[in-house]
Scaffold this motif. Structure first.
Motif, PDB file in Angstrom:
ATOM      1  N   LYS A  97       0.793  -1.459   0.272  1.00  0.00           N
ATOM      2  CA  LYS A  97       0.070   0.165  -0.102  1.00  0.00           C
ATOM      3  C   LYS A  97       0.667   1.203  -0.027  1.00  0.00           C
ATOM      4  O   LYS A  97       0.465   2.123  -0.691  1.00  0.00           O
ATOM      5  N   ASN A  98       1.873   1.472   1.028  1.00  0.00           N
ATOM      6  CA  ASN A  98       3.059   2.517   0.921  1.00  0.00           C
ATOM      7  C   ASN A  98       3.375   2.268  -0.676  1.00  0.00           C
ATOM      8  O   ASN A  98       3.599   3.819  -0.871  1.00  0.00           O
ATOM      9  N   GLU A  99       4.000   1.650  -1.132  1.00  0.00           N
ATOM     10  CA  GLU A  99       4.219   1.766  -1.992  1.00  0.00           C
ATOM     11  C   GLU A  99       3.770   2.465  -3.421  1.00  0.00           C
ATOM     12  O   GLU A  99       3.416   2.833  -4.163  1.00  0.00           O
ATOM     13  N   ALA A 100       2.381   1.916  -3.438  1.00  0.00           N
ATOM     14  CA  ALA A 100       0.864   2.335  -4.611  1.00  0.00           C
ATOM     15  C   ALA A 100       0.966   3.530  -4.334  1.00  0.00           C
ATOM     16  O   ALA A 100       0.208   4.763  -5.423  1.00  0.00           O
ATOM     17  N   LEU A 101       0.371   4.183  -2.914  1.00  0.00           N
ATOM     18  CA  LEU A 101      -0.129   5.672  -2.385  1.00  0.00           C
ATOM     19  C   LEU A 101       1.273   6.534  -2.853  1.00  0.00           C
ATOM     20  O   LEU A 101       1.197   7.594  -3.505  1.00  0.00           O
ATOM     21  N   HIS A 102       2.251   6.204  -2.860  1.00  0.00           N
ATOM     22  CA  HIS A 102       4.103   6.926  -2.929  1.00  0.00           C
ATOM     23  C   HIS A 102       4.015   6.566  -4.305  1.00  0.00           C
ATOM     24  O   HIS A 102       3.954   8.270  -5.146  1.00  0.00           O
ATOM     25  N   ALA A 103       3.565   6.144  -5.513  1.00  0.00           N
ATOM     26  CA  ALA A 103       3.215   5.981  -6.732  1.00  0.00           C
ATOM     27  C   ALA A 103       2.970   7.169  -7.426  1.00  0.00           C
ATOM     28  O   ALA A 103       2.276   8.318  -8.265  1.00  0.00           O
ATOM     29  N   SER A 415      22.791  -3.355   0.711  1.00  0.00           N
ATOM     30  CA  SER A 415      22.291  -2.019   1.541  1.00  0.00           C
ATOM     31  C   SER A 415      23.216  -2.147   2.250  1.00  0.00           C
ATOM     32  O   SER A 415      23.752  -3.060   2.822  1.00  0.00           O
ATOM     33  N   PHE A 416      22.468  -1.681   3.648  1.00  0.00           N
ATOM     34  CA  PHE A 416      23.831  -1.172   4.405  1.00  0.00           C
ATOM     35  C   PHE A 416      23.008  -1.004   5.918  1.00  0.00           C
ATOM     36  O   PHE A 416      21.647   0.140   5.398  1.00  0.00           O
ATOM     37  N   CYS A 417      22.583  -1.121   6.774  1.00  0.00           N
ATOM     38  CA  CYS A 417      21.504  -0.393   8.256  1.00  0.00           C
ATOM     39  C   CYS A 417      22.579  -0.928   9.348  1.00  0.00           C
ATOM     40  O   CYS A 417      22.994  -1.800   9.907  1.00  0.00           O
ATOM     41  N   LEU A 426      12.885  -1.601   3.120  1.00  0.00           N
ATOM     42  CA  LEU A 426      11.050  -1.584   3.372  1.00  0.00           C
ATOM     43  C   LEU A 426      10.561   0.228   3.337  1.00  0.00           C
ATOM     44  O   LEU A 426       9.838   0.384   3.198  1.00  0.00           O
ATOM     45  N   THR A 427      11.907   0.431   2.357  1.00  0.00           N
ATOM     46  CA  THR A 427      11.605   2.218   2.759  1.00  0.00           C
ATOM     47  C   THR A 427      11.692   2.302   1.323  1.00  0.00           C
ATOM     48  O   THR A 427      12.121   1.773   0.044  1.00  0.00           O
ATOM     49  N   VAL A 428      10.379   2.821   0.822  1.00  0.00           N
ATOM     50  CA  VAL A 428      10.142   3.897  -0.491  1.00  0.00           C
ATOM     51  C   VAL A 428      11.071   4.338  -1.823  1.00  0.00           C
ATOM     52  O   VAL A 428      11.486   4.435  -2.398  1.00  0.00           O
ATOM     53  N   ALA A 429      11.867   5.303  -0.096  1.00  0.00           N
ATOM     54  CA  ALA A 429      12.251   6.467  -0.565  1.00  0.00           C
ATOM     55  C   ALA A 429      14.492   5.855  -0.672  1.00  0.00           C
ATOM     56  O   ALA A 429      15.196   6.798  -1.496  1.00  0.00           O
ATOM     57  N   LEU A 430      14.516   4.876  -0.636  1.00  0.00           N
ATOM     58  CA  LEU A 430      15.647   3.875  -0.689  1.00  0.00           C
ATOM     59  C   LEU A 430      15.639   2.676  -1.561  1.00  0.00           C
ATOM     60  O   LEU A 430      14.748   2.067  -1.664  1.00  0.00           O
ATOM     61  N   PRO A 431      16.491   2.777  -2.918  1.00  0.00           N
ATOM     62  CA  PRO A 431      16.776   1.409  -3.597  1.00  0.00           C
ATOM     63  C   PRO A 431      17.342   0.592  -3.039  1.00  0.00           C
ATOM     64  O   PRO A 431      17.770   0.481  -2.590  1.00  0.00           O
ATOM     65  N   PHE A 432      16.789  -0.641  -3.357  1.00  0.00           N
ATOM     66  CA  PHE A 432      16.889  -2.110  -2.624  1.00  0.00           C
ATOM     67  C   PHE A 432      17.035  -2.969  -3.896  1.00  0.00           C
ATOM     68  O   PHE A 432      16.300  -2.739  -4.760  1.00  0.00           O
ATOM     69  N   GLY A 433      18.934  -3.678  -3.332  1.00  0.00           N
ATOM     70  CA  GLY A 433      19.138  -4.097  -4.198  1.00  0.00           C
ATOM     71  C   GLY A 433      20.450  -5.137  -4.789  1.00  0.00           C
ATOM     72  O   GLY A 433      20.627  -4.636  -3.936  1.00  0.00           O
ATOM     73  N   GLY A 434      20.720  -6.038  -5.130  1.00  0.00           N
ATOM     74  CA  GLY A 434      21.659  -6.891  -4.889  1.00  0.00           C
ATOM     75  C   GLY A 434      23.346  -6.519  -5.345  1.00  0.00           C
ATOM     76  O   GLY A 434      23.467  -5.177  -6.056  1.00  0.00           O
ATOM     77  N   VAL A 435      23.956  -6.694  -5.107  1.00  0.00           N
ATOM     78  CA  VAL A 435      25.428  -6.354  -6.049  1.00  0.00           C
ATOM     79  C   VAL A 435      26.394  -7.582  -5.950  1.00  0.00           C
ATOM     80  O   VAL A 435      25.784  -8.502  -5.026  1.00  0.00           O
ATOM     81  N   GLY A 436      26.900  -7.755  -6.805  1.00  0.00           N
ATOM     82  CA  GLY A 436      27.561  -9.140  -7.684  1.00  0.00           C
ATOM     83  C   GLY A 436      26.696 -10.321  -6.883  1.00  0.00           C
ATOM     84  O   GLY A 436      25.737 -10.351  -8.531  1.00  0.00           O
ATOM     85  N   ALA A 437      27.259 -11.018  -6.395  1.00  0.00           N
ATOM     86  CA  ALA A 437      26.383 -12.397  -6.615  1.00  0.00           C
ATOM     87  C   ALA A 437      25.069 -12.424  -5.989  1.00  0.00           C
ATOM     88  O   ALA A 437      23.887 -13.347  -6.156  1.00  0.00           O
ATOM     89  N   THR A 438      24.847 -10.990  -4.850  1.00  0.00           N
ATOM     90  CA  THR A 438      22.825 -10.944  -4.814  1.00  0.00           C
ATOM     91  C   THR A 438      22.294 -10.154  -5.588  1.00  0.00           C
ATOM     92  O   THR A 438      21.099  -9.837  -5.280  1.00  0.00           O
ATOM     93  N   GLY A 439      22.535  -9.935  -6.857  1.00  0.00           N
ATOM     94  CA  GLY A 439      21.314 -10.170  -8.234  1.00  0.00           C
ATOM     95  C   GLY A 439      22.293  -8.617  -8.959  1.00  0.00           C
ATOM     96  O   GLY A 439      23.461  -7.833  -8.530  1.00  0.00           O
ATOM     97  N   MET A 440      21.154  -7.689  -9.432  1.00  0.00           N
ATOM     98  CA  MET A 440      21.351  -6.828 -10.508  1.00  0.00           C
ATOM     99  C   MET A 440      19.874  -6.443 -10.274  1.00  0.00           C
ATOM    100  O   MET A 440      19.225  -6.431 -10.518  1.00  0.00           O
ATOM    101  N   GLY A 441      20.575  -4.652 -10.550  1.00  0.00           N
ATOM    102  CA  GLY A 441      19.053  -3.830 -10.319  1.00  0.00           C
ATOM    103  C   GLY A 441      18.552  -3.394  -9.090  1.00  0.00           C
ATOM    104  O   GLY A 441      19.133  -4.086  -7.951  1.00  0.00           O
ATOM    105  N   SER A 442      17.467  -2.956  -8.638  1.00  0.00           N
ATOM    106  CA  SER A 442      17.165  -2.183  -8.036  1.00  0.00           C
ATOM    107  C   SER A 442      15.776  -1.666  -8.277  1.00  0.00           C
ATOM    108  O   SER A 442      14.909  -1.825  -9.029  1.00  0.00           O
ATOM    109  N   PHE A 443      14.878  -1.658  -7.046  1.00  0.00           N
ATOM    110  CA  PHE A 443      13.394  -1.140  -7.063  1.00  0.00           C
ATOM    111  C   PHE A 443      13.231  -0.529  -5.689  1.00  0.00           C
ATOM    112  O   PHE A 443      13.939  -0.287  -4.920  1.00  0.00           O
ATOM    113  N   HIS A 444      11.875   0.296  -5.949  1.00  0.00           N
ATOM    114  CA  HIS A 444      11.382   0.537  -4.605  1.00  0.00           C
ATOM    115  C   HIS A 444      10.584   1.858  -5.157  1.00  0.00           C
ATOM    116  O   HIS A 444      11.666   2.767  -5.109  1.00  0.00           O
TER     117      HIS A 444
END
Length: 501
Positions: A97-103, A415-417, A426-444
């Motif tokens: 819902k947060n993502e949809a409202l933000h969009a 990511s780092f926390c 979980l934060t819509v303002a931050l991109p989330f994705g992997g690097v190296g073997a944990t993936g490529m690209g991001s979303f949110h």
């Protein structure tokens, strides 16, 4: 453009009745996938998704589906993962819902052309970047967050103006069937489809040629998806699991640290891509941390977590057996350790005396098991993390800002926390994705919109001032080259770059 026509009341109630009774849905077969892809492509080519009004309508429909069927989603996730209602609402439904409202609140701004800085040669032109939709995208969700990882990417795909086919994980069968049944009653029936497939069928579907594939899951499956996509030169976004380290410094609030780590590791029975996978604990506070974690398990789930309504179960016997066998061959149980195969139950467990070579340290942990290793200082922790493959997340607990800064800058991760877990994912303002073997690209948020968009460079120029641009044409003269070099030097001095006319 208007959405799909509303179904008749009889059909509506029939669909709801099937959903509540758990009537199984039929598997989607190859020819059906081909037909659904064809329909979506026809709809996209007709420009059905281009208008802002259409995108808004579909985003609002996603919100209505979650609001009107909250109980059904709670029931489905309860059947699949024994997931408590609280966790379903907070970590699955509210997040979408947060993502949809933000969009919805930002869509107009995202869709506007972005003007870029001009230089000497383009001072009279208009230079813009236009975000255009990719086409028909394939979104493959994972079983550990079956609503979130299907619908959050879908929000980005809708906002960017794409058609989408969604493939929920077969492991979370009740949730997959619910999405399959409800989607046609809320989203456009030509542009958006849910298909029910087995994991082994996914590469074959990917080879049907989509305009983008968004996959969430483990590395082995992600590798197969990427290979299948490469055969048709289809771009991919991969959000893959990994072993997420969590450093606990000697300078931190142990009670709060234990609470936050225990919450992150044991929610959803530990079945999470972003939970801390192991602790690197400073030797001086190991005993206190273990005791604090033990108290947290008691506080969260009572003396017998098996009876707790707040604790989940493993999604299936295959994953249960794999983790149980790994658990029994690793370290020493300091907290928990009980397993009941008939219930797919593994108690919240903390392991001590774990070595780097133990089986539990050789693969990501999708379950409520937390290994604890000791280090003597932050240098040793950084060295340990750096010699492993790059993780999806790195967590650090310390009241010393220099320690936090070092771990953030001297380790590489998706990511780092600091002083908490999971929230950065979980934060819509931050991109989330992997690097190296944990993936490529991001979303949110905006990053999802960009993932499902092509950023097209556009230079809008008239036919005036040919008296200047003629310098670039043959036959090439030294005088013309000198003039162009001089102009480039002026541009470089005033704007910091070299630009030939």
């Amino acid at each position: 453009m208007n959405g799909p026509p509303s179904p008749s009341p009889a059909r509506w109630f029939q669909a709801l009745r099937r959903t509540r009774l758990g009537e199984p849905c039929l598997k989607t077969y190859g020819l059906e996938c081909v037909e659904l892809l064809r329909r979506a492509r026809v709809a996209f080519q007709a420009g059905r998704t281009l208008k802002e009004n259409f995108r808004m309508t579909q985003l609002e429909a996603v919100l209505r589906m979650l609001e009107e069927h909250e109980c059904d989603f709670v029931d489905a996730l309860g059947r699949d993962l024994h997931k408590p209602r609280f966790e379903t609402v907070v970590s699955e439904l509210i997040l979408v819902k947060n993502e949809a409202l933000h969009a919805i609140n930002n869509l107009k701004k995202w869709m506007q052309p972005q003007h870029v800085e001009r230089n000497l040669s383009t001072s009279l032109d208009e230079c813009v970047v236009i975000s255009e939709p990719l086409g028909v995208v394939f979104i493959v969700g994972t079983w550990c967050s079956p609503v979130q990882m299907c619908l959050v990417p879908l929000v980005g795909a809708i906002a960017a103006g794409n058609c989408a086919i969604i493939g929920p994980s077969e492991c979370a069968a009740h949730t997959a069937e619910l999405l399959h049944r409800l989607t046609p009653f809320y989203l456009d029936n030509e542009c958006f489809h849910v298909i029910l497939l087995g994991t082994n069928d996914l590469p074959e579907v990917v080879e049907l040629k989509f305009d983008h594939v968004f996959f969430t899951g483990n590395r082995e499956e992600g590798s197969r998806i990427a290979q299948a996509a490469a055969r048709t030169l289809t771009p991919v976004t991969l959000i893959l699991g990994g072993k997420n380290p969590c450093y606990v410094d000697q300078h931190c609030d142990i009670a709060t640290t234990a609470q936050r780590i225990a919450w992150a590791r044991f929610q959803n029975a530990g079945q999470s891509l972003v939970a801390p996978d192991y602790i690197l604990c400073h030797a001086d506070v190991k005993a206190r941390l273990v005791q604090a974690l033990k108290c947290c398990v008691m506080q969260f789930y009572g003396s017998d977590p098996q009876e707790s309504r707040s604790f989940g179960r493993m999604v299936n016997l295959e994953i249960f057996n794999r983790l149980r066998d790994t658990l029994w061959r690793s370290g020493k149980v300091a907290v928990g350790g009980q397993v009941i195969e008939a219930e797919k139950y593994i108690a919240p467990t903390v392991l001590t005396e774990v070595s780097e070579s133990d089986p539990i340290m050789q693969q990501e942990i999708f379950g409520p098991v937390l290994p604890l290793l000791t280090v003597n200082d932050v240098d040793e922790a950084i060295a340990f993390i750096s010699k492993q493959e790059k993780p999806l997340c790195v967590y650090a607990y310390s009241s010393n800002s220099k320690v936090i800064s070092r771990l953030m800058s001297e380790t590489s991760s998706g990511s780092f926390c600091s002083n908490d877990c999971i929230l950065q994912s979980l934060t819509v303002a931050l991109p989330f994705g992997g690097v190296g073997a944990t993936g490529m690209g991001s979303f949110h948020g905006r990053y999802s919109f960009d993932t499902f968009s092509h950023r097209k460079s556009c230079l809008l120029r008239g036919t005036r001032f040919e008296c200047v641009t003629y310098l670039r044409y043959p036959p090439y003269e030294d005088r013309n080259l000198s003039l162009m070099t001089w102009a480039s030097t002026l541009s470089q001095k005033s704007q910091g770059w070299c630009q030939i006319l």
